[in-house]
Design an enzyme around this catalytic site. Structure first.
Site, PDB file in Angstrom:
ATOM      1  N   ASP A 181       3.251   9.979  -8.450  1.00 39.64           N
ATOM      2  CA  ASP A 181       4.053   8.751  -8.419  1.00 39.64           C
ATOM      3  C   ASP A 181       5.406   9.171  -7.847  1.00 39.64           C
ATOM      4  O   ASP A 181       6.199   9.832  -8.534  1.00 39.64           O
ATOM      5  CB  ASP A 181       4.206   8.180  -9.835  1.00 39.64           C
ATOM      6  CG  ASP A 181       5.099   6.931  -9.855  1.00 39.64           C
ATOM      7  OD1 ASP A 181       5.694   6.600  -8.801  1.00 39.64           O
ATOM      8  OD2 ASP A 181       5.214   6.302 -10.915  1.00 39.64           O
TER       9      ASP A 181
ATOM     10  N   SER B 139      11.713  -0.069   7.224  1.00 41.58           N
ATOM     11  CA  SER B 139      11.174  -1.391   7.594  1.00 41.58           C
ATOM     12  C   SER B 139      12.200  -2.141   8.432  1.00 41.58           C
ATOM     13  O   SER B 139      13.411  -1.957   8.255  1.00 41.58           O
ATOM     14  CB  SER B 139      10.878  -2.228   6.343  1.00 41.58           C
ATOM     15  OG  SER B 139      10.600  -3.572   6.710  1.00 41.58           O
TER      16      SER B 139
ATOM     17  N   TYR C 166      13.179  -5.777  -1.787  1.00 42.29           N
ATOM     18  CA  TYR C 166      12.507  -5.005  -0.736  1.00 42.29           C
ATOM     19  C   TYR C 166      13.510  -4.654   0.379  1.00 42.29           C
ATOM     20  O   TYR C 166      13.577  -3.512   0.835  1.00 42.29           O
ATOM     21  CB  TYR C 166      11.321  -5.803  -0.173  1.00 42.29           C
ATOM     22  CG  TYR C 166      10.464  -5.010   0.792  1.00 42.29           C
ATOM     23  CD1 TYR C 166       9.614  -4.002   0.334  1.00 42.29           C
ATOM     24  CD2 TYR C 166      10.499  -5.264   2.163  1.00 42.29           C
ATOM     25  CE1 TYR C 166       8.828  -3.268   1.216  1.00 42.29           C
ATOM     26  CE2 TYR C 166       9.709  -4.538   3.046  1.00 42.29           C
ATOM     27  CZ  TYR C 166       8.869  -3.549   2.564  1.00 42.29           C
ATOM     28  OH  TYR C 166       8.091  -2.819   3.440  1.00 42.29           O
TER      29      TYR C 166
HETATM   30  N1  LIG Z   1       2.539  -3.309   6.261  1.00 42.42           N
HETATM   31  C1  LIG Z   1       3.715  -3.743   6.691  1.00 42.42           C
HETATM   32  O1  LIG Z   1       3.846  -4.855   7.232  1.00 42.42           O
HETATM   33  C2  LIG Z   1       4.931  -2.859   6.577  1.00 42.42           C
HETATM   34  C3  LIG Z   1       6.079  -3.225   7.318  1.00 42.42           C
HETATM   35  C4  LIG Z   1       7.218  -2.430   7.212  1.00 42.42           C
HETATM   36  C5  LIG Z   1       7.217  -1.293   6.414  1.00 42.42           C
HETATM   37  N2  LIG Z   1       6.090  -0.973   5.713  1.00 42.42           N
HETATM   38  C6  LIG Z   1       6.155   0.239   4.882  1.00 42.42           C
HETATM   39  O2  LIG Z   1       5.143   1.134   5.291  1.00 42.42           O
HETATM   40  C7  LIG Z   1       4.780   1.970   4.184  1.00 42.42           C
HETATM   41  C8  LIG Z   1       3.266   1.995   4.047  1.00 42.42           C
HETATM   42  O3  LIG Z   1       2.810   0.685   3.744  1.00 42.42           O
HETATM   43  P1  LIG Z   1       1.351   0.146   4.139  1.00 42.42           P
HETATM   44  O4  LIG Z   1       1.555  -1.131   4.848  1.00 42.42           O
HETATM   45  O5  LIG Z   1       0.551   1.230   4.735  1.00 42.42           O
HETATM   46  O6  LIG Z   1       0.836  -0.238   2.661  1.00 42.42           O
HETATM   47  P2  LIG Z   1      -0.485   0.138   1.862  1.00 42.42           P
HETATM   48  O7  LIG Z   1      -0.416  -0.692   0.634  1.00 42.42           O
HETATM   49  O8  LIG Z   1      -1.683   0.042   2.727  1.00 42.42           O
HETATM   50  O9  LIG Z   1      -0.261   1.679   1.487  1.00 42.42           O
HETATM   51  C9  LIG Z   1       0.724   2.086   0.573  1.00 42.42           C
HETATM   52  C10 LIG Z   1       0.217   3.330  -0.133  1.00 42.42           C
HETATM   53  O10 LIG Z   1       1.280   3.800  -0.980  1.00 42.42           O
HETATM   54  C11 LIG Z   1       0.707   4.165  -2.231  1.00 42.42           C
HETATM   55  N3  LIG Z   1       1.733   4.072  -3.276  1.00 42.42           N
HETATM   56  C12 LIG Z   1       2.319   2.949  -3.778  1.00 42.42           C
HETATM   57  N4  LIG Z   1       3.193   3.268  -4.736  1.00 42.42           N
HETATM   58  C13 LIG Z   1       3.175   4.619  -4.846  1.00 42.42           C
HETATM   59  C14 LIG Z   1       3.862   5.545  -5.681  1.00 42.42           C
HETATM   60  N5  LIG Z   1       4.747   5.140  -6.600  1.00 42.42           N
HETATM   61  N6  LIG Z   1       3.609   6.859  -5.531  1.00 42.42           N
HETATM   62  C15 LIG Z   1       2.698   7.297  -4.613  1.00 42.42           C
HETATM   63  N7  LIG Z   1       2.003   6.465  -3.814  1.00 42.42           N
HETATM   64  C16 LIG Z   1       2.246   5.132  -3.922  1.00 42.42           C
HETATM   65  C17 LIG Z   1      -0.429   3.168  -2.449  1.00 42.42           C
HETATM   66  O11 LIG Z   1      -1.373   3.629  -3.416  1.00 42.42           O
HETATM   67  C18 LIG Z   1      -1.002   3.055  -1.045  1.00 42.42           C
HETATM   68  O12 LIG Z   1      -2.008   4.026  -0.819  1.00 42.42           O
HETATM   69  C19 LIG Z   1       5.495   1.395   2.962  1.00 42.42           C
HETATM   70  O13 LIG Z   1       6.661   2.159   2.695  1.00 42.42           O
HETATM   71  C20 LIG Z   1       5.884  -0.011   3.415  1.00 42.42           C
HETATM   72  O14 LIG Z   1       6.998  -0.503   2.726  1.00 42.42           O
HETATM   73  C21 LIG Z   1       4.948  -1.722   5.780  1.00 42.42           C
END
Ligand SMILES: NC(=O)c1ccc[n+]([C@@H]2O[C@H](COP(=O)([O-])OP(=O)(O)OC[C@H]3O[C@@H](n4cnc5c(N)ncnc54)[C@H](O)[C@@H]3O)[C@@H](O)[C@H]2O)c1
Length: 259
Positions: free
Chosen positions: A69, A149, A162
């Site tokens: 975590d 982001s 966020y």
């Molecule tokens: N998808 C979007 O539109 C988007 C846009 C901008 C930024 N992001 C950022 O990209 C990153 C990845 O997001 P994604 O879209 O691949 O999401 P996702 O939900 O597919 O993957 C996120 C992963 O992080 C893990 N996770 C969550 N909390 C955790 C913790 N406390 N400790 C360890 N692991 C943890 C989850 O289990 C998951 O495997 C994030 O930081 C998100 O904020 C995503």
């Protein structure tokens, strides 16, 4: 018209000889990054809260998979000790773990929900840097890539926690870039636009990802939603020696959305 995707299975060995740790690597952007880094010659370690808690890594899709975590100092310290027991250096750290926020009017936002978003998305960058510094320093030319982001530069109503967490991620990236330059550690960020991952439904009150892709894509000048591979490609560049003197940068990968 959709642009052709880069043939990711033909990436040159840009990361040959390097070891990379990807947090949040079990899903979405992190998973695509782990896959591309492995295809580019890196040894890949993944840490994710979704993995089973254990003293030993399990065999993940791309290499060792650890439970962690990233918001919790004890958990991060334990991860660093466990990974450090098997190696003396780490060349690349991609901080990708994150949690979304669905539209929440500020008067209904709880302190617990605010703190969890801040802790997973922002405090984690401090904890990962603090506890992995000895391993990164030993690399001599390490690279940290923080997934931030576009919301850091284009805020949205109802997403204050966020947005605050990602603005903090950008500021942390810049500060660490200056602080760690003397150790040969580069620190950069990526600002993804709306990216087609399971997280998208978390921003839309649980709607199915496929249902919302079209409405996100219509706001993007390039006309299509970002794919996890698009972010992984940017991470590959920033993590590799191609970006030898790039530090403190935050690269928007958003199809022109923030211009
Ligand atoms: N998808 C979007 O539109 C988007 C846009 C901008 C930024 N992001 C950022 O990209 C990153 C990845 O997001 P994604 O879209 O691949 O999401 P996702 O939900 O597919 O993957 C996120 C992963 O992080 C893990 N996770 C969550 N909390 C955790 C913790 N406390 N400790 C360890 N692991 C943890 C989850 O289990 C998951 O495997 C994030 O930081 C998100 O904020 C995503």
């Amino acid at each position: 018209m959709a642009l052709p995707a880069f043939p990711l299975n033909e990436t040159p060995g840009l990361l040959r000889g390097k070891t990379a740790l990807v947090t949040g690597g079990a899903s979405g952007i992190g998973r695509a990054t782990a896959a591309l880094f492995q295809a580019s010659g890196a040894k890949v370690i993944v840490a994710d809260i979704g993995a089973k808690e254990s003293d030993r890594a399990v065999d993940g899709e791309f290499g060792p998979l650890w439970h962690a975590d990233v918001a919790d100092e004890n958990s991060v310290a334990r991860l660093a000790t466990r990974i450090g027991a098997g190696r003396s250096t780490l060349d690349i750290l991609v901080n990708c773990a994150g949690v979304p926020q669905s539209y929440t009017p500020i008067e209904t936002m709880t302190v617990e929900a605010w703190d969890r978003i801040m802790n997973v998305n922002a405090r984690s960058l401090f904890l990962m840097a603090k506890h992995f510094l000895p391993l990164l320093r030993a690399s001599g030319h390490a690279s940290i890539v923080n997934i931030c982001s576009v919301i850091a530069v284009r805020p949205k109503p109802g997403l204050a926690a966020y947005g605050a967490s990602k603005a903090a991620a950008v500021a942390t990236t810049q500060s660490l870039a200056l602080e760690l330059a003397k150790d040969g550690i580069r620190v950069n960020g990526i600002n993804p636009g709306a990216t087609e991952t399971p997280m998208l439904s978390g921003f839309t009150g649980g709607k199915d990802v496929q249902e919302v892709v079209g409405s996100f894509a219509s706001q993007i000048p390039m006309g299509e939603i970002i794919r996890p591979d698009d972010i992984a490609g940017a991470a590959l560049y920033l993590a590799s020696d191609l970006a030898r003197l790039v530090t403190g940068a935050t690269l928007n990968v958003d199809g022109g959305r923030t211009v």
